[in-house]
Design a protein around this motif. Structure first.
Motif, PDB file in Angstrom:
ATOM      1  N   THR A 113      40.737   8.494  47.773  1.00  0.00           N
ATOM      2  CA  THR A 113      40.119   8.236  46.460  1.00  0.00           C
ATOM      3  C   THR A 113      38.537   7.878  46.366  1.00  0.00           C
ATOM      4  N   VAL A 114      37.989   7.616  45.271  1.00  0.00           N
ATOM      5  CA  VAL A 114      36.661   7.323  45.252  1.00  0.00           C
ATOM      6  C   VAL A 114      36.476   5.675  46.085  1.00  0.00           C
ATOM      7  N   GLU A 115      37.441   5.035  45.802  1.00  0.00           N
ATOM      8  CA  GLU A 115      37.353   3.815  46.514  1.00  0.00           C
ATOM      9  C   GLU A 115      37.488   3.754  47.857  1.00  0.00           C
ATOM     10  N   VAL A 116      38.462   4.670  48.418  1.00  0.00           N
ATOM     11  CA  VAL A 116      38.717   4.894  49.828  1.00  0.00           C
ATOM     12  C   VAL A 116      37.228   5.314  50.542  1.00  0.00           C
ATOM     13  N   LEU A 117      36.659   6.435  49.752  1.00  0.00           N
ATOM     14  CA  LEU A 117      35.287   6.879  50.479  1.00  0.00           C
ATOM     15  C   LEU A 117      34.186   6.002  50.362  1.00  0.00           C
ATOM     16  N   HIS A 118      34.277   5.036  49.332  1.00  0.00           N
ATOM     17  CA  HIS A 118      33.242   4.058  49.288  1.00  0.00           C
ATOM     18  C   HIS A 118      33.370   3.030  50.364  1.00  0.00           C
ATOM     19  N   GLN A 119      34.475   2.722  50.776  1.00  0.00           N
ATOM     20  CA  GLN A 119      34.813   1.765  51.724  1.00  0.00           C
ATOM     21  C   GLN A 119      34.482   2.321  53.204  1.00  0.00           C
ATOM     22  N   PHE A 121      32.176   4.877  53.675  1.00  0.00           N
ATOM     23  CA  PHE A 121      30.726   5.316  53.920  1.00  0.00           C
ATOM     24  C   PHE A 121      29.522   3.982  53.429  1.00  0.00           C
ATOM     25  N   SER A 122      29.876   2.998  52.625  1.00  0.00           N
ATOM     26  CA  SER A 122      29.197   1.713  52.255  1.00  0.00           C
ATOM     27  C   SER A 122      28.538   1.069  53.539  1.00  0.00           C
ATOM     28  N   PRO A 123      29.571   0.997  54.563  1.00  0.00           N
ATOM     29  CA  PRO A 123      28.712   0.185  55.578  1.00  0.00           C
ATOM     30  C   PRO A 123      27.615   0.693  56.193  1.00  0.00           C
ATOM     31  N   HIS A 124      27.352   1.956  56.041  1.00  0.00           N
ATOM     32  CA  HIS A 124      25.838   2.412  56.433  1.00  0.00           C
ATOM     33  C   HIS A 124      24.868   2.507  55.258  1.00  0.00           C
ATOM     34  N   GLY A 125      24.906   1.987  54.169  1.00  0.00           N
ATOM     35  CA  GLY A 125      23.974   1.867  53.292  1.00  0.00           C
ATOM     36  C   GLY A 125      24.493   1.768  52.022  1.00  0.00           C
ATOM     37  N   ILE A 143      28.480  12.431  48.342  1.00  0.00           N
ATOM     38  CA  ILE A 143      28.177  11.209  48.566  1.00  0.00           C
ATOM     39  C   ILE A 143      26.860  10.815  48.472  1.00  0.00           C
ATOM     40  N   GLN A 144      26.170  10.225  47.504  1.00  0.00           N
ATOM     41  CA  GLN A 144      24.872  10.006  47.378  1.00  0.00           C
ATOM     42  C   GLN A 144      24.058   8.439  47.890  1.00  0.00           C
ATOM     43  N   TYR A 145      23.264   8.330  48.796  1.00  0.00           N
ATOM     44  CA  TYR A 145      22.956   7.131  49.126  1.00  0.00           C
ATOM     45  C   TYR A 145      21.830   6.581  48.414  1.00  0.00           C
ATOM     46  N   GLN A 146      21.238   5.675  48.392  1.00  0.00           N
ATOM     47  CA  GLN A 146      19.912   5.222  48.016  1.00  0.00           C
ATOM     48  C   GLN A 146      18.740   5.689  48.778  1.00  0.00           C
ATOM     49  N   LEU A 147      18.929   5.851  49.969  1.00  0.00           N
ATOM     50  CA  LEU A 147      18.024   5.940  51.288  1.00  0.00           C
ATOM     51  C   LEU A 147      18.300   7.237  52.003  1.00  0.00           C
ATOM     52  N   PRO A 148      17.653   8.179  52.474  1.00  0.00           N
ATOM     53  CA  PRO A 148      18.052   9.240  53.124  1.00  0.00           C
ATOM     54  C   PRO A 148      18.560   8.794  54.663  1.00  0.00           C
ATOM     55  N   GLN A 149      17.639   7.675  55.337  1.00  0.00           N
ATOM     56  CA  GLN A 149      18.195   7.184  56.541  1.00  0.00           C
ATOM     57  C   GLN A 149      19.521   6.517  56.461  1.00  0.00           C
ATOM     58  N   ASN A 150      20.075   6.353  55.349  1.00  0.00           N
ATOM     59  CA  ASN A 150      21.448   5.710  55.084  1.00  0.00           C
ATOM     60  C   ASN A 150      22.310   6.849  55.615  1.00  0.00           C
ATOM     61  N   ALA A 151      22.141   8.049  54.844  1.00  0.00           N
ATOM     62  CA  ALA A 151      22.862   9.207  54.858  1.00  0.00           C
ATOM     63  C   ALA A 151      22.996   9.710  56.693  1.00  0.00           C
ATOM     64  N   VAL A 152      21.758   9.736  57.106  1.00  0.00           N
ATOM     65  CA  VAL A 152      21.586  10.048  58.465  1.00  0.00           C
ATOM     66  C   VAL A 152      22.559   9.090  59.440  1.00  0.00           C
ATOM     67  N   SER A 153      22.305   7.754  59.066  1.00  0.00           N
ATOM     68  CA  SER A 153      23.150   7.022  59.951  1.00  0.00           C
ATOM     69  C   SER A 153      24.826   7.359  59.755  1.00  0.00           C
TER      70      SER A 153
END
Length: 443
Positions: A113-119, A121-125, A143-153
């Motif tokens: 679910t969205v909640e599972v994915l948020h759990q 991916f959110s530790p990275h940003g 999945i859209q992060y606030q910053l590109p470096q979060n997505a890279v991590s």
């Protein structure tokens, strides 16, 4: 030897070998970016992140014969320098960093679910938006992060990892989208920057991402759930197994009736057989053979459900005997005085949420999952209801979507199977409870 390439060609890949088996074979040598199973040819193509990783893998396996599930597989460099066959989605652009990730999830055994994915991916940003959808490549999410470096991590950390042990494997790449458009906040899409969005109307797909009509709900029992009562069996199967059928399941069987032998005639009856076999599909009829009291015929709703029964129940222990389950020579069971008809039973599990039920099909386990419990039920009442069937190692009572559910762990699979066949659809505290096997290993 073919010219070195980051793409590895694997031969003699039998149907019992899964994508995850191949990933485990090559993950020690580096990040795996793509994997294509060529089932018709018993082959696979696997792309490492770089040529050196592929060279190291092939050098190692030139001295050690790779074997999976008792089958020798043979590896060599592919004539392809780059895999494009799996890039069916124009939303992915591979290695060019971007704050939006395209995530494909293989071997979805548990709801994502969205909640599972948020759990995950959110530790990275800070995750701003998530959209999930179904494509030909499988179950996917943007999945859209606030910053590109979060997505890279996140990509560096999560590529090739499993969300759960042995399943839900992540293939993470950068998207070519600049901004996600989220119209609804629900189980399939979420804009965490705008909590005031409406929930999606039933049956409507997020525009621009998913295949129209190809969506499926992971929360089918909720008020916004989209089940499959109007869809054919093929659609439910495709939604349940987006990455392909489980190893050993062909999907080509057309025989609906199975014969079960080596039953314990003193303890078995039609309703108990129904409780066990209904985990794998809808039951049409069951007939105990009076001239062979340890034999029974079970007619499933279709050939795929019959294949699941043969695959998962052959050799299962029940009431002190090991079941033998095979296809019957009879195409169906003729209605008669010795035949129990279940075609209109409201206890058939696949009349709704068929895709979710298919995903949970497995061989008997030590753990059973209880649902439709009364809201005020206690663990002590659950134990008292179940303990006659074996040693209970642990229990866990929890709430999901506002409804009480429980896990009960027995000492072995036979005890859990007995509890399921005897206590499914029984009354506990005034509620008719529902029991299935859980694939969780411990509580």
């Amino acid at each position: 030897m073919t010219e070195p390439s980051k793409v590895i060609h694997v031969r003699n890949v039998g149907h019992e070998i899964s994508e995850n088996d191949l990933l485990q074979l090559f993950q020690p040598f580096g990040v795996i970016t793509k994997l294509v199973m060529l089932r018709a040819k018993n082959q696979a193509l696997l792309q490492m992140q770089g040529v050196p990783s592929a060279v190291n893998a092939l050098q190692f396996y030139s001295n050690v014969q790779p074997s999976i599930r008792g089958r020798n597989v043979y590896v060599q460099f592919s004539s392809h320098q780059e895999l494009t066959t799996m890039d069916q989605n124009s939303q992915g652009r591979g290695d060019e960093p971007n704050r939006i990730l395209l995530v494909t999830i293989h071997h979805v055994l548990y709801p994502i679910t969205v909640e599972v994915l948020h759990q995950v991916f959110s530790p990275h940003g800070i995750v701003e938006k998530i959209v999930t959808f179904q494509k030909s490549a499988g179950f996917q999410a943007l999945i859209q992060y606030q910053l590109p470096q979060n997505a890279v991590s996140a990509r560096n950390s999560l590529q090739g990892r499993n969300i759960y042990d042995g399943c839900c494997q992540l293939d993470v790449q950068f998207s070519n989208l600049d901004e996600l458009q989220v119209n609804y906040n629900n189980e399939r899409s979420r804009d965490f920057t705008n909590p005031n969005l409406p929930s999606e109307q039933k049956g409507k797909s997020p525009q621009g991402y998913g295949d129209a009509g190809g969506m499926y709900s992971l929360q089918g029992s909720g008020p916004r759930g989209v089940g499959f009562p109007q869809m054919g069996n093929a659609a439910a199967i495709a939604a349940a197994f987006p990455g392909g059928l489980p190893p050993g399941i062909s999907g080509t069987n057309d025989r609906c009736t199975v014969i079960v032998s080596n039953l314990n005639p003193d303890r078995i009856d039609e309703d108990k057989l129904f409780n066990l076999f209904s985990i794998y599909g809808n039951i049409i009829r069951i007939k105990l053979l009076r001239n062979k009291p340890d034999h029974a015929l079970v007619q499933m709703g279709d050939g795929f459900q019959a294949e699941l029964v043969v695959h998962f129940l052959k050799g299962a222990m029940l009431f002190g005997t090991r079941l033998e389950v095979n296809y019957s020579k009879h195409p169906n069971i003729i209605t008669g005085p010795d035949t129990h008809d279940y075609s209109n039973s409201n206890l058939n599990r696949f009349n709704r949420n068929a895709a979710k039920n298919y995903r949970y099909c497995c061989s008997p386990t030590k753990m059973i999952h209880l649902s439709s419990l009364p809201q005020d039920v206690t663990e002590e009442e659950i134990v008292a209801h179940m303990e006659e069937h074996g040693t209970i190692v642990g229990t866990k009572l929890f709430e999901m979507n506002g409804k009480k559910q429980a896990l009960v762990l027995f000492e072995n699979e036979e005890q859990a199977t007995e509890a399921l066949v005897c206590k499914h659809a029984t009354s506990l505290g005034g509620s008719i409870i529902r029991i299935s096997f859980s694939q969780l290993q411990n509580i």
